[in-house]
Scaffold this active site. Structure first.
Site, short mmCIF file in Angstrom:
data_model
loop_
_atom_site.label_atom_id
_atom_site.label_comp_id
_atom_site.label_asym_id
_atom_site.label_seq_id
_atom_site.Cartn_x
_atom_site.Cartn_y
_atom_site.Cartn_z
N ASP A 21 0.79 -1.24 0.00
CA ASP A 21 0.00 0.00 0.00
C ASP A 21 0.82 1.29 0.00
O ASP A 21 0.25 2.37 0.13
CB ASP A 21 -0.97 0.05 1.21
CG ASP A 21 -2.26 -0.71 0.90
OD1 ASP A 21 -2.47 -1.04 -0.28
OD2 ASP A 21 -3.02 -0.98 1.84
N LYS A 24 3.51 1.04 -4.84
CA LYS A 24 4.38 0.42 -5.87
C LYS A 24 3.67 0.31 -7.22
O LYS A 24 4.22 0.67 -8.25
CB LYS A 24 4.83 -0.98 -5.42
CG LYS A 24 5.65 -0.97 -4.16
CD LYS A 24 6.05 -2.39 -3.75
CE LYS A 24 4.86 -3.25 -3.33
NZ LYS A 24 4.12 -2.71 -2.18
N THR A 25 2.44 -0.19 -7.18
CA THR A 25 1.71 -0.38 -8.43
C THR A 25 1.32 0.96 -9.04
O THR A 25 1.43 1.17 -10.25
CB THR A 25 0.47 -1.27 -8.19
OG1 THR A 25 0.91 -2.50 -7.63
CG2 THR A 25 -0.27 -1.55 -9.49
#
Ligand code: GDP
Ligand code: MG
Length: 396
Positions: A21, A24-25
């Site tokens: 959370d 990173k994405t």
């Protein structure tokens, strides 16, 4: 007809690591978007929302596979793996990051260093990732002072884990601001600064062009009517369409022929070290193969059942169990993309390698695996890395 991939600049493999959370994405998507919009002539448009949306991942609602995206800066072509942050998927991270030439450590300005931040830094060190660039994310949610505190904290943490914390590039910004086209000073400008740091801090690794092919299998797909597509990262050697190959590992041995290669939906003229590729292999069935096997040039690799390794046992503080390995104990060995049970056998049964120490011991795999002298691996018990080793000898 598909476009052919043009090799006009150095190729480097990187990825995002950090606590769940922390973004990173989102950062992976933000970099892809920023590169596509800042350098449209060298980056074709990609639907960055698809990163977290592989079918298997949708089912589980969590990133369980490392997913790859590509983009180019003015200097380089990057393959970027978005490593899962959840501890249960650490196994994927081990093999996902094993092909990382460097990493982007994402840390939320609102939370600072969290357990998985440290776990990923330790793991990066263990698997031989030498260069980390830090992105302090979510700077839209905190004040200047907080960002400075987090920067100090992460520099100390990097130093404590054996990286050059004092000189590491630390870039504050917000991945979400880039995605939402807001606050360009922490959005777009920060992402461009981050990629400048990545370009300059992470060196292009030396590639072995003159050796026989070795490509560890990451994933497998069946394309009806065409054959089996094997994806992975080429570790060494080159290969062309029509080349004969062997697929080895887990005690198995198959023969096939390369019938085509792709990278990111573009045709590859040949496989080269560092390529993140999909290889169509004729003569093998999807059902026979599994992740952790390797595609190699015929006769170039002999799988090993028993190896000697110099193994370092982690202390409690380094994230280990604080206990030595048992003589004749069974442990999971992770190397390249494979994991395999092995018996851990001391040279003298009274020997014990204590946490914080290293020494030689033997490992006997359940079945012959593709592992060679000089290969690095980790020994894990459940979710914990117990030790890290380098193969010093392969027994016939
Ligand atoms: P990951 O688990 O590290 O991959 O984290 P994600 O990228 O899935 O992000 C976790 C959450 O943080 C999501 O709700 C994102 O929208 C949010 N997020 C990511 N980057 C930022 C940012 O720069 N600012 C803010 N406010 N939220 C962000
Ligand atoms: Mg994620």
């Amino acid at each position: 007809n598909k476009e052919t991939f043009v090799r006009d600049k150095p190729h480097v493999n990187i990825g995002t690591v950090g606590h769940v959370d922390h973004g990173k994405t989102t950062l992976t998507a933000a970099i892809t978007k920023a590169m596509a919009e800042a350098y449209p002539e060298i980056n074709s448009f990609k639907d960055y929302k698809a990163i977290d949306n592989a079918p298997e991942e949708q089912k589980r609602g969590i990133t369980i596979n490392a997913s790859h995206v590509e983009y180019s800066t003015l200097n380089r072509h990057y393959s970027h793996v978005d490593c899962p942050g959840h501890a249960d998927y650490i196994k994927n991270m081990i093999s996902g990051t094993s092909t990382m030439d460097g990493g982007i450590l994402v840390i939320s300005a609102a939370d600072g260093v969290m357990p998985q931040t440290r776990e990923h830094i330790v793991l990066a060190k263990q698997i031989g990732v030498k260069h980390l660039v830090v992105f302090i994310n979510k700077c839209d949610t905190v004040d200047e002072e907080m960002i400075e505190l987090v920067e100090m904290e992460i520099r100390e943490e990097l130093t404590a884990c054996g990286f050059d914390g004092d000189n590491a590039s630390v870039i504050p910004g917000s991945a979400l601001c880039e995605i939402e086209n807001k606050q360009p000073e922490i959005g777009r400008e920060a992402i461009l600064k981050l990629m400048e740091a990545v370009d300059s801090d992470i060196p292009v690794p030396e590639r072995n062009l003159d050796e026989p092919l070795l490509m560890p299998i990451e994933n497998l797909y069946k394309i009806p009517g065409r054959g089996t597509v094997i994806t992975g990262n080429v570790e060494r050697g080159v290969a062309n369409k029509g080349d004969k190959v062997e697929i080895l590992g887990y005690g198995k041995h198959f023969k096939g022929t390369i019938n085509g290669m792709e990278t990111y939906l573009k045709t590859l003229d040949r496989l080269e070290p560092g390529d993140n590729a999909g290889v169509l292999v004729k003569g093998v069935n999807r059902e026979q193969l599994r992740r952790g096997m390797a595609i190699v040039s015929p006769g170039s690799v002999k799988p090993a059942l028993k190896v000697e390794a110099n193994i370092y046992i982690l202390t409690d503080e380094e994230g280990g169990t604080g206990k030595p390995l048992k003589h004749m104990g069974q442990n999971m060995i992770f190397c390249r993309t494979f994991d395999c049970m092995a018996a851990t056998i001391y040279k003298d049964e009274k020997d014990r390698i204590l946490p914080g120490e290293n020494g030689l011991m033997n490992f006997v795999f359940r079945v012959p695996m593709v592992i060679e002298e000089g290969d690095r691996f980790t020994v894990r018990a459940g979710k914990t890395t117990v030790g890290t080793g380098i193969v010093t000898k392969v027994y016939d």
